[in-house]
Design an enzyme around this catalytic site. Structure first.
Site, PDB file in Angstrom:
ATOM      1  N   ASP A 102       3.681 -15.376  21.345  1.00 21.24           N
ATOM      2  CA  ASP A 102       2.461 -15.443  22.150  1.00 21.24           C
ATOM      3  C   ASP A 102       2.379 -16.814  22.816  1.00 21.24           C
ATOM      4  O   ASP A 102       2.925 -17.793  22.294  1.00 21.24           O
ATOM      5  CB  ASP A 102       1.209 -15.310  21.265  1.00 21.24           C
ATOM      6  CG  ASP A 102       1.192 -14.025  20.463  1.00 21.24           C
ATOM      7  OD1 ASP A 102       1.855 -13.071  20.878  1.00 21.24           O
ATOM      8  OD2 ASP A 102       0.518 -14.022  19.413  1.00 21.24           O
TER       9      ASP A 102
HETATM   10  N1  URA Z   1       3.053 -12.709  15.475  1.00 21.06           N
HETATM   11  C1  URA Z   1       2.025 -13.051  16.284  1.00 21.06           C
HETATM   12  O1  URA Z   1       0.888 -12.674  16.049  1.00 21.06           O
HETATM   13  N2  URA Z   1       2.289 -13.822  17.333  1.00 21.06           N
HETATM   14  C2  URA Z   1       3.518 -14.306  17.632  1.00 21.06           C
HETATM   15  O2  URA Z   1       3.684 -15.030  18.615  1.00 21.06           O
HETATM   16  C3  URA Z   1       4.558 -13.937  16.782  1.00 21.06           C
HETATM   17  C4  URA Z   1       4.307 -13.137  15.704  1.00 21.06           C
END
Ligand code: URA
Length: 238
Positions: A102
């Site tokens: 993310d």
């Molecule tokens: N899980 C998440 O919630 N976000 C990420 O970026 C990676 C794994």
């Protein structure tokens, strides 16, 4: 393959420009002798303006992703590619992120132009371990480890429960979680299923490849030894 095509595929410039560079004697061997477009060459012996070439096809890059950068070739900037040499996003095949983090998530991100390796590392069937350090708003209660390990935790809107994910509390607000799958926003959603809000998420390692002191925003090319550790990484959830 002609030299101009090889350089173009490494992202140096469009093929016609690479032909012009060769004609202008900017492309030489290691001893400084100009190469012709049809000259036989080996990757390690080519220089462009005196500089060795970027890594050959099959490269894997480890990037310490800062918060705010998007794992995409085409999105609103800043993109993770803004942290890499501009040639890296012009390569053919493209240097693609191995899975996504993310925008708000920091930490270890692999990128590769090796499509088969990318598929192997992201395929749910292969279960390469990814280690995250999650910070939650409210203190951990103590029941999270059992809930994550049970293999029964169902994410909002998904039919199948998550695979068991070992969780180890680090302090009152932080826990280290190991995932063997890669669902959308998985760590944040697993904590949300238990009523927790994740305020910070950091990926420490992908399989055997850890950041190991790599500074935020910095990157390195994986060595042959790293590559074989990655290839040998256990592929099945324990
Ligand atoms: N899980 C998440 O919630 N976000 C990420 O970026 C990676 C794994």
């Amino acid at each position: 393959m002609r030299l101009s095509q090889y350089l173009a595929r490494l992202g140096y410039a469009p093929r016609r420009d690479c032909e012009r560079w060769i004609a202008a004697r900017r492309v030489t061997d290691g001893a400084g002798r100009p190469l012709a477009d049809r000259s036989p060459f080996t990757h390690d012996d080519v220089r462009v303006d005196g500089a060795p070439l970027d890594p050959p096809p099959g490269v894997v890059v480890l990037l310490h992703k800062p918060a705010g950068y998007v794992c995409s070739l085409q999105d609103r900037p800043p993109l993770v590619y803004d942290l890499l040499p501009s040639r890296f996003r012009q390569r053919d095949p493209v240097l693609a992120p191995v899975g996504r983090l993310d925008a708000d998530t920091t930490g270890a991100l692999l990128l590769t132009d090796d499509g088969a390796l990318n598929h192997r590392l992201t395929s749910p069937r292969h279960h390469v371990a990814k280690v995250y350090l999650a910070t939650v708003a409210e203190p951990l209660r103590g029941d999270e480890g059992a809930a994550f390990a049970a293999g029964t935790l169902v994410l909002n809107g998904e039919p199948a429960p998550c695979a068991p994910a070992p969780l180890e509390a680090v302090d009152a607000h932080r826990a280290r979680v190991t995932l063997h799958e890669g669902r959308y926003h998985q760590v944040r959603r697993m904590f949300a299923a238990l009523g927790h809000h994740v305020t910070a998420l950091h990926r420490e390692a992908v399989g055997p490849i850890a950041l190991d002191g790599l500074a935020e925003g910095a990157w390195r090319v994986l060595s042959a030894a790293d590559r074989s550790r990655l290839a040998d990484a256990p592929r099945r959830a324990p």
